[in-house]
Motif scaffolding. Structure first.
Motif, short mmCIF file in Angstrom:
data_model
loop_
_atom_site.label_atom_id
_atom_site.label_comp_id
_atom_site.label_asym_id
_atom_site.label_seq_id
_atom_site.Cartn_x
_atom_site.Cartn_y
_atom_site.Cartn_z
N UNK A 1 -2.18 12.95 -10.20
CA UNK A 1 -2.47 11.57 -9.81
C UNK A 1 -1.77 11.25 -8.48
N UNK A 2 -0.51 11.73 -8.36
CA UNK A 2 0.27 11.48 -7.14
C UNK A 2 -0.41 12.12 -5.93
N UNK A 3 -0.78 13.40 -6.06
CA UNK A 3 -1.38 14.07 -4.89
C UNK A 3 -2.76 13.49 -4.56
N UNK A 4 -3.51 13.11 -5.59
CA UNK A 4 -4.83 12.49 -5.34
C UNK A 4 -4.68 11.16 -4.59
N UNK A 5 -3.64 10.43 -4.97
CA UNK A 5 -3.43 9.12 -4.33
C UNK A 5 -3.05 9.29 -2.85
N UNK A 6 -2.20 10.27 -2.58
CA UNK A 6 -1.80 10.53 -1.19
C UNK A 6 -3.02 10.94 -0.38
N UNK A 7 -3.81 11.84 -0.95
CA UNK A 7 -5.01 12.31 -0.26
C UNK A 7 -5.94 11.13 0.04
N UNK A 8 -6.08 10.24 -0.96
CA UNK A 8 -6.95 9.08 -0.79
C UNK A 8 -6.41 8.15 0.31
N UNK A 9 -5.08 7.92 0.29
CA UNK A 9 -4.48 6.98 1.25
C UNK A 9 -4.61 7.48 2.68
N UNK A 10 -4.56 8.79 2.87
CA UNK A 10 -4.64 9.28 4.26
C UNK A 10 -6.04 9.81 4.60
N UNK A 11 -6.93 9.74 3.63
CA UNK A 11 -8.33 10.15 3.83
C UNK A 11 -8.48 11.60 4.28
N UNK A 12 -7.69 12.47 3.70
CA UNK A 12 -7.76 13.91 4.01
C UNK A 12 -7.67 14.68 2.70
N UNK A 13 -8.55 15.67 2.48
CA UNK A 13 -8.44 16.46 1.25
C UNK A 13 -7.24 17.40 1.28
N UNK A 14 -6.72 17.68 0.10
CA UNK A 14 -5.58 18.61 0.04
C UNK A 14 -6.10 20.04 0.05
N UNK A 15 -5.51 20.86 0.94
CA UNK A 15 -5.93 22.26 1.06
C UNK A 15 -4.89 23.23 0.52
N UNK A 16 -3.63 22.80 0.57
CA UNK A 16 -2.55 23.68 0.13
C UNK A 16 -1.49 22.83 -0.56
N UNK A 17 -0.89 23.41 -1.62
CA UNK A 17 0.22 22.73 -2.30
C UNK A 17 1.39 23.70 -2.35
N UNK A 18 2.60 23.17 -2.17
CA UNK A 18 3.77 24.04 -2.20
C UNK A 18 4.75 23.50 -3.23
N UNK A 19 5.28 24.42 -4.05
CA UNK A 19 6.18 24.01 -5.13
C UNK A 19 7.54 24.72 -5.05
N UNK A 20 7.84 25.27 -3.88
CA UNK A 20 9.12 25.94 -3.69
C UNK A 20 9.08 26.71 -2.38
N UNK A 21 10.25 27.17 -1.91
CA UNK A 21 10.31 27.83 -0.61
C UNK A 21 9.63 29.20 -0.55
N UNK A 22 9.53 29.88 -1.67
CA UNK A 22 9.03 31.25 -1.64
C UNK A 22 7.52 31.30 -1.37
N UNK A 23 7.11 32.45 -0.80
CA UNK A 23 5.69 32.64 -0.51
C UNK A 23 4.83 32.41 -1.75
N UNK A 24 5.33 32.92 -2.88
CA UNK A 24 4.51 32.83 -4.10
C UNK A 24 4.37 31.41 -4.65
N UNK A 25 5.26 30.54 -4.23
CA UNK A 25 5.24 29.17 -4.77
C UNK A 25 4.26 28.31 -3.97
N UNK A 26 3.05 28.79 -3.87
CA UNK A 26 2.04 28.13 -3.03
C UNK A 26 0.69 28.19 -3.73
N UNK A 27 -0.05 27.09 -3.68
CA UNK A 27 -1.38 27.06 -4.28
C UNK A 27 -2.38 26.77 -3.17
N UNK A 28 -3.25 27.74 -2.90
CA UNK A 28 -4.26 27.55 -1.86
C UNK A 28 -5.55 27.03 -2.48
N UNK A 29 -6.04 25.92 -1.96
CA UNK A 29 -7.32 25.38 -2.42
C UNK A 29 -8.39 25.64 -1.36
N UNK A 30 -7.97 26.25 -0.25
CA UNK A 30 -8.93 26.59 0.83
C UNK A 30 -8.86 28.08 1.11
#
Ligand code: GDP
Ligand code: IMO
Ligand code: MG
Length: 429
Positions: A400-429
Motif C-alpha cells: 500500500x505504501x509503495x503504491x501510494x508513493x507511485x501514485x503521488x509522483x505519477x511514476x510506476x515502480x520498476x525496482x525495489x530494494x530491501x537491503x544493501x546487497x545485490x540480492x536484496x533487490x526486486x526487479x519489476x522491469x
C-alpha cells in the motif's frame, strides 16, 4: 535501447551506486558525467564493500567499459588512490576505464578556496560542502581563464600555466583567512605533481565524446550514472544549497556529450524516506527520536565525509517535482527494509506556505524553509522485509505504501530494494 540513465531524485545518496552495479551487465558502457569526488557510491557484493567516488559503478563487471566524461571534475590524487585501491582488491580498472581529456582537474588551490568559502554563511546557514574543491573547480571552468583540463596535463605550456595561475590565485584570494595556505602552494611542486598525474593517467585519457558517439552508432548500450541528486542540481535544486553541476536528468547530455535522441529510459532512484547532508531547507526533516531511528537503522552516515545524514519522511512534493524534471520512466524505491519497524509512516503530500496549501515545489530556499509538511499517515507493516524477493511477498501495508508513493509522483515502480546487497533487490522491469 540506447542510453539508460540512473538519476537521484532527492538530495543524493539514494543508492544510485547499488542500482548502477546491478544494471551494468545489461549494458556495454557505464558513464559518469558530472560531479566529482563529492560523490560516494557504495556497491555491496557479499562481504565486500566498495566505495566509489570518481570511478563508475560498472567497474566491478570486467567486460564493461567505464567512462569518466567531460562534465566530471577529477581530483587526480583521489582518482589514482581509487584505482590503486581497486587493484589491491584484484580488480583491474586500467583495463576498462577511460577518462575524458576534456574533463576539468580539481587543483590544490581549489581545496583552499572550498575550505574558505565553506564557512561562509548563505542565508544564515553554510552550504556544508564536501570540501572536495568541487565548487571552485566548476567556477574556474565557467570562468575559463584559470581552468585546468586533463589535456592540459600533457601540454608544453603546463609549467607556465601553473605558475601564472598560482600567482593569480594568490592575488585574487589574498583577503581570505586561508591566504597563508595559498602562499604555501609551490608552483614547482605542483608542476611535479601534475607530471606524475600525467604519467599515471596518460594511458587512460582519451576523447570519450567521439568514443561514446561511435559506440552508440555501433548499437552499444550505455548506462549513465548520475551523481548527487536532482534537488542538488545547480539550476533546478534548492539553490544556493546545491552542488555546482546539473545533477538532475537534464544534465546527462551536457556532461556526457550524448545527445538527447539516444536517451530511451530514465530510472529515478529514491529512498522510501528522505535524507540530506550539509545545509539547506528540508521540510520533512525529523529532529526527534524517529529521525534518529531512521539514521541508525539505515546507517545514514555519509559515504564521502562520514557526516551523519539528516533524516525525515518521504517528501512526495519534492519527488514529484524531480521525477518530472528528470523525465523519469520508472522509480527505483530503495531502503524499504529501513521502514520495517514503524507502527505508522508519514508521507508529505503537500506543503503549507504562509497559511496556504501548495503542491508545487517552491523556487526560493527561504520559502522552502517556511513550508510546513502536510502529511498523510499510512499504517506501517512491522515485519522485516529484508528477505523479500518477490513483489507478492511484501506485507499488504508495504504494498500500500509503495503504491501510494507511485501514485503521488505519477511514476510506476520498476525496482525495489530491501537491503544493501545485490540480492536484496526486486526487479519489476
Ligand atoms: P549513492 O551515493 O546514491 O550511490 O548512495 P550511497 O552509497 O552514498 O548511500 C546508500 C547507502 O545505502 C549505502 O551504504 C548502500 O550500501 C546502502 N543501501 C543501498 N540500498 C539499500 C537498501 O535497500 N537498504 C538498506 N538498508 N541500505 C541500502
Ligand atoms: P552522491 O553522488 C549527498 C552535498 C554536500 C553539500 C552540497 C554541496 O554520493 O549522492 P559540494 O561538495 O558538491 O560543493 O557540496 O551537496 N553533496 C552530496 N550529498 N550525496 C552526494 O553525492 C553529494 N555531493 C554533494 O553535502 O550539501
Ligand atoms: Mg553517496
Amino acid at each position: 535501447m540506447a542510453a539508460t540513465c540512473v538519476i537521484g531524485l532527492q538530495w543524493g545518496d539514494e543508492a544510485k551506486g547499488k542500482l548502477v552495479d546491478l544494471l551494468a551487465p545489461r549494458n556495454d558502457i557505464v558513464v559518469r558525467y558530472q560531479g566529482g569526488a563529492n560523490a560516494g557510491h557504495t556497491v555491496v557484493c557479499g562481504s565486500e564493500v566498495y566505495k566509489l567516488h570518481h570511478i563508475p559503478s560498472g567497474i566491478l563487471s570486467s567486460q564493461i567499459t567505464n567512462v569518466i566524461a567531460p562534465g566530471v571534475v577529477i581530483e587526480p590524487n583521489m582518482l589514482i588512490k581509487e584505482i590503486e585501491g581497486l587493484e589491491a582488491r584484484g580488480i583491474e580498472p586500467r583495463k576498462n576505464l577511460i577518462i575524458s581529456e576534456r574533463a576539468h582537474v580539481v587543483m590544490p588551490w581549489h581545496f583552499v578556496e572550498d575550505k574558505a568559502t565553506n564557512r561562509a554563511v548563505v542565508a544564515g546557514e553554510s552550504i556544508g560542502t564536501t570540501n572536495r574543491g568541487i565548487g571552485p573547480c566548476y567556477r574556474d571552468k565557467v570562468g575559463r581563464t584559470h581552468a585546468m583540463r586533463i589535456t592540459d596535463l600533457f601540454s608544453d605550456q603546463l609549467k607556465s600555466k601553473i605558475s601564472d595561475t598560482v600567482a593569480a590565485k594568490r592575488h585574487m584570494l589574498s583577503h581570505l583567512a586561508e591566504a597563508a595556505d595559498l602562499e604555501s602552494l609551490d608552483a614547482e611542486k605542483i608542476h611535479e605533481q601534475c607530471s606524475r598525474w600525467a604519467a599515471t593517467l596518460g594511458s587512460l585519457s582519451a576523447d570519450t565524446t567521439n568514443f561514446l558517439l561511435d559506440e552508440l552508432d555501433a548499437g552499444k548500450r550505455l548506462l549513465m550514472e548520475g551523481a548527487q541528486g536532482s534537488l542538488l542540481d545547480i539550476d533546478h535544486g534548492t539553490y544556493p544549497f546545491v552542488t555546482s553541476s546539473n545533477a538532475s536528468g537534464v544534465g546527462v547530455s551536457a556532461g556526457s556529450g550524448v545527445p538527447a535522441k539516444w536517451i530511451t529510459n530514465v530510472i529515478g532512484v529514491a529512498k522510501a524516506y528522505s535524507t540530506r547532508v550539509g545545509g539547506g531547507p528540508f521540510p520533512t526533516e525529523l529532529l526527534d527520536e524517529t529521525g534518529q531511528r531512521i539514521r541508525e537503522i539505515g546507517r545514514e552516515y555519509g559515504t564521502t565525509t562520514g557526516r551523519p545524514r539528516r533524516c525525515g519522511w518521504f517528501d512526495a512534493v519534492a519527488v514529484r517535482y524531480t521525477a518530472r524534471l528528470s523525465g523519469i520512466h520508472y522509480l527505483s524505491l530503495m531502503m524499504m527494509d529501513v521502514l520495517s519497524h514503524f507502527d505508522t509512516i508519514q508521507v508529505c503530500v503537500a506543503y503549507e506556505l504562509n497559511g496556504e496549501r501548495i503542491n508545487r515545489f517552491p523556487c526560493r530556499a527561504e520559502d522552502l524553509r517556511k513550508c510546513k509538511p502536510i502529511y498523510e499517515t499510512l499504517p506501517g507493516w512491522n515485519v522485516d522485509v529484508s528477505n523479500v524477493r518477490n513483489l507478492v511477498d511484501f506485507p499488504s501495508n508495504a504494498r500500500r505504501y509503495m503504491d501510494r508513493i507511485s501514485e503521488l509522483i505519477s511514476v510506476p515502480i520498476g525496482v525495489l530494494s530491501v537491503g544493501p546487497d545485490r540480492e536484496q533487490t526486486i526487479f519489476l522491469i
